[in-house]
Structure formats: structure tokens, C-alpha cells
Design an enzyme around this catalytic site. Structure first.
Site, PDB file in Angstrom:
ATOM      1  N   ARG A 237       0.867  -1.181   0.000  1.00 54.36           N
ATOM      2  CA  ARG A 237       0.000   0.000   0.000  1.00 54.36           C
ATOM      3  C   ARG A 237       0.899   1.225   0.000  1.00 54.36           C
ATOM      4  NH1 ARG A 237      -3.612  -2.775  -1.437  1.00 54.36           N
ATOM      5  NH2 ARG A 237      -5.566  -3.246  -0.369  1.00 54.36           N
ATOM      6  N   GLU A 266      -4.242   7.671  -4.755  1.00 53.14           N
ATOM      7  CA  GLU A 266      -4.557   6.985  -6.021  1.00 53.14           C
ATOM      8  C   GLU A 266      -5.902   7.460  -6.531  1.00 53.14           C
ATOM      9  OE1 GLU A 266      -4.286   2.779  -5.282  1.00 53.14           O
ATOM     10  OE2 GLU A 266      -2.204   2.915  -4.647  1.00 53.14           O
ATOM     11  N   HIS A 285      -1.884   0.524  -9.790  1.00 52.36           N
ATOM     12  CA  HIS A 285      -2.443  -0.428  -8.817  1.00 52.36           C
ATOM     13  C   HIS A 285      -3.070  -1.641  -9.520  1.00 52.36           C
ATOM     14  CE1 HIS A 285      -4.170  -0.757  -4.495  1.00 52.36           C
ATOM     15  NE2 HIS A 285      -3.994  -1.958  -5.020  1.00 52.36           N
TER      16      HIS A 285
END
Ligand code: NAP
Length: 328
Positions: A237, A266, A285
Site C-alpha cells: 500500500r 490513487e 495499482h
């Protein structure tokens, strides 16, 4: 009367049909804010919630008085207030295992891409700049035989370590909350304090969950301990890393490169320097983002919520205490 499920994002028609056989489903495929009035209205009647990528706050739970279970389409549960859910006897389910190998593939893709400068040099060819044999300025560094330092050696960490040790002959070091004697036997992995691992590893690959303890686990001091030739890979993360400190370390040459699938914010803000840095490979991601794995994750979430709302134990339960509170 059928129990009601509020679902948002990432479900396919066949998943919705499975749920609709037994439940009434309110579906919000384009939900981009938890404040969406129709979503909040559905939540007020919901017994189950299915989705991913939405921070679930206690205030939002206050608006969901009938909620019995949440099935996240993710293994990471940093978007959920676990203690608060448990206090309210709401089950939280996730999707471990089905995404392990795919996410490890992404980790290894970043290891290869950064070491061999795949993206930078593919761009060089795409621009038409390949006019003569390339020279040392564009050489990469080996992956095979180099030391792989895993920060987190759980399911995904072990799968990355296996690729490194068995596929690329890499000695494996690891820093993890608990020792992993089976992986030490299987892969010859050796446990180190984080600081020791940082000083010894050629690749540092992060696979810890985001918790209060791991937030900003990597800052200026940690990057300073790494070798100038070392490559940092984060598939965990973004908030595990102090991003300005990472950028500074890359700019100063304290570390050689970074492969990043996850970011503090993000999607990445337009003014982030990371995507423009030649020694950074930045991905949007995509850790688990293959057709097969995203389908398996959604299926696991559908199975979890269906079981939970039928009073059966979900396949992947995060907060055991809420189950006992409901069923003991
Ligand atoms: P996991 O099996 O629970 O592994 C996590 C490992 O981290 C465990 O071995 C745990 O130690 C260790 N750990 C926890 N806190 C630690 C700390 N403070 N210091 C050192 N080690 C610590 O989880 P997983 O399935 O491998 O997934 C790991 C994480 O990857 C998820 O939480 C998620 O955030 C991230 N992820 C990202 C993507 C992506 O798209 N990029 C996809 C999937 C997952 P113990 O074994 O002792 O508990």
C-alpha cells in the site's frame, strides 16, 4: 422477505445474477463517492455490502443500521474500521489466496522492469532513438543471484520469495512480524531486523498490510540505509512509504530505482514527479488486475456475503470476534 445487498464496483453480470437469486441487490457500478445520495439511501436498508476501494467510516455505518456483513473484493482491509465493525457485530470478509500468485507476478514484473530498465528502454525504442548499439549508460543490473529482501513474508511475500529463490537463484532475506521456519527450510530464507535487511538487500520488496504500525514504515532513514545500487519495490500500500522521502532518495541517488504499484494517493495526482522519473516504474495499482483473478476475487466476495447473510461462516473472515458475537 429477501435480505438486501448494496453492491458497488467490479461485479459482473453473472455475479449479480447469483446474488439476485437470494437477495435484493442495489448496484452502483460507477460509485465514486460514499456521499452519493442513492447509495446512502440503499445502505439504510442493506444487510450486506459488497465492493472495494471505498473508505468505510463509522459515520457511514451509522447510516446502515441493518448491516450484518461486508464483503470486500480485496485482501487488504485498510479501508475498513475493523474495531468499529466488530463492536457493531458486523462481519468483515476479504479475498485472500485467490490473488496471491497474480500479485506476486506483478511484484516480480516490477523487479525485472526496474533492474533491466524495460520501460525506459522500450520508450527509447518507441521514440526512434535506437540509432546505434546501446552503451553502458543504458545497461541494467542482474536480477538472478542478487539478494532479495522481503519486508512482509505472508502469502504474497512468500510467493514473491519463491519466484526469486527457485526461479532466479536469489538468496532471500526477510523481515516479518513472526518467524517463518517453513519458508526458511523451503527457500533458505533468513530472518533479519529491518535495518539489517535494508543494508544487505539488492532488492527490497514490500508486502506488509497497511496498519497503524506499518504506516510510513519507509522514510528517509530507511532509504538512507539501503545500498545506492538497491531497488525498492512496493506492491503493498502506498502509505507504507513516506512518498516525499522516497522521491528525495531517488533524486539524490541514495537508491537506484523504484517499482511502484501503489501510491499514497490513487490515482496519482497530476503533479506527482514519480511517473516522469526515468528510474521509476509506476503502475496503476494492478497487483491483482487480471481477468481471471479479478473474477475469482469477485466470486469469493459473492460467496462470502451470501454465506454471511444465510448465517453460515464466510470463507474468508477478518474479524472472528464478530462471528462469535453473532453465533455463539
Ligand atoms: P498476509 O498473508 O497477511 O501477509 C502479510 C505479512 O505481513 C504477514 O506475514 C505479517 O506477519 C506481516 N506483517 C504484518 N505487520 C507487520 C509489521 N508491522 N512488520 C513486519 N511484518 C508485518 O497478507 P497478503 O495476502 O500477503 O497481502 C499483503 C498485503 O498486500 C495486503 O494487506 C494488501 O495491502 C497488499 N496487496 C496489494 C495488492 C496490489 O494490488 N498491489 C494486491 C493484494 C494485496 P505475520 O505472518 O506474523 O502475521
Amino acid at each position: 422477505m429477501k435480505k438486501r445487498i448494496t453492491a458497488f464496483r467490479r461485479l459482473k453480470q453473472h455475479h449479480l445474477e447469483q446474488l439476485s437469486e437470494h437477495f435484493r441487490v442495489d448496484y452502483f457500478p460507477e460509485l465514486d463517492s460514499p456521499d452519493d445520495p442513492a447509495f446512502r439511501e440503499a445502505l439504510r436498508e442493506a444487510h450486506g455490502l459488497v465492493g472495494a476501494g471505498l473508505p468505510i467510516t463509522p459515520a457511514l455505518l451509522d447510516d446502515a443500521p441493518h448491516l450484518e456483513a461486508i464483503a470486500s473484493i480485496s485482501v487488504g482491509v485498510d479501508n475498513y474500521p475493523i474495531d468499529e465493525l466488530t463492536r457493531r457485530d458486523i462481519l468483515l470478509c476479504n479475498t485472500p489466496d485467490v490473488l496471491t500468485e497474480t500479485t506476486a507476478d506483478t511484484g516480480f514484473a516490477l523487479i525485472m522492469a526496474t533492474a533491466r530498465r524495460v520501460v525506459e528502454l522500450a520508450d527509447f525504442v518507441r521514440r526512434g532513438d535506437w540509432q546505434a548499439s546501446i552503451g553502458e549508460a543504458q545497461f541494467g543490473s542482474d536480477v538472478h543471484g542478487k539478494t532479495l529482501g522481503m519486508v512482509g513474508l505472508g502469502r504474497i511475500g512468500a510467493a514473491v520469495a519463491r519466484r526469486g529463490a527457485l526461479g532466479f537463484g536469489m538468496p532471500v532475506l526477510y523481515s516479518n512480524a513472526s518467524p517463518k521456519p517453513e519458508l526458511e527450510r523451503e527457500l533458505g530464507a533468513r530472518r533479519r531486523e529491518l535495518d539489517e535487511l535494508l543494508a544487505e538487500a539488492d532488492f527490497v520488496c514490500v508486502t506488509v498490510p497497511l496498519t497503524a504500525e506499518t504506516t510510513h514504515l519507509f522514510g528517509a532513514a530507511q532509504f538512507a540505509r539501503m545500498k545506492p545500487s538497491a531497488i525498492f519495490v512496493n506492491i503493498a500500500r502506498g502509505k507504507v512509504v513516506d512518498e516525499p522521502a522516497l522521491i528525495a532518495a531517488l533524486e539524490a541517488g541514495e537508491i537506484r530505482a523504484a517499482g511502484l504499484d501503489v501510491f499514497a494517493q490513487e490515482p496519482l495526482p497530476a503533479d506527482s514527479p514519480l511517473p516522469r522519473m526515468a528510474n521509476v516504474v509506476a503502475l496503476p495499482h494492478i497487483g491483482s488486475a487480471t481477468v481471471e483473478t479479478r473474477d475469482a476475487m469477485a466470486q469469493r466476495a459473492v460467496d462470502n456475503i451470501a454465506r454471511a447473510l444465510r448465517g453460515e461462516r464466510p470463507i474468508s473472515l477478518v474479524n472472528e470476534a464478530a462471528w462469535h458475537a453473532r453465533h455463539d
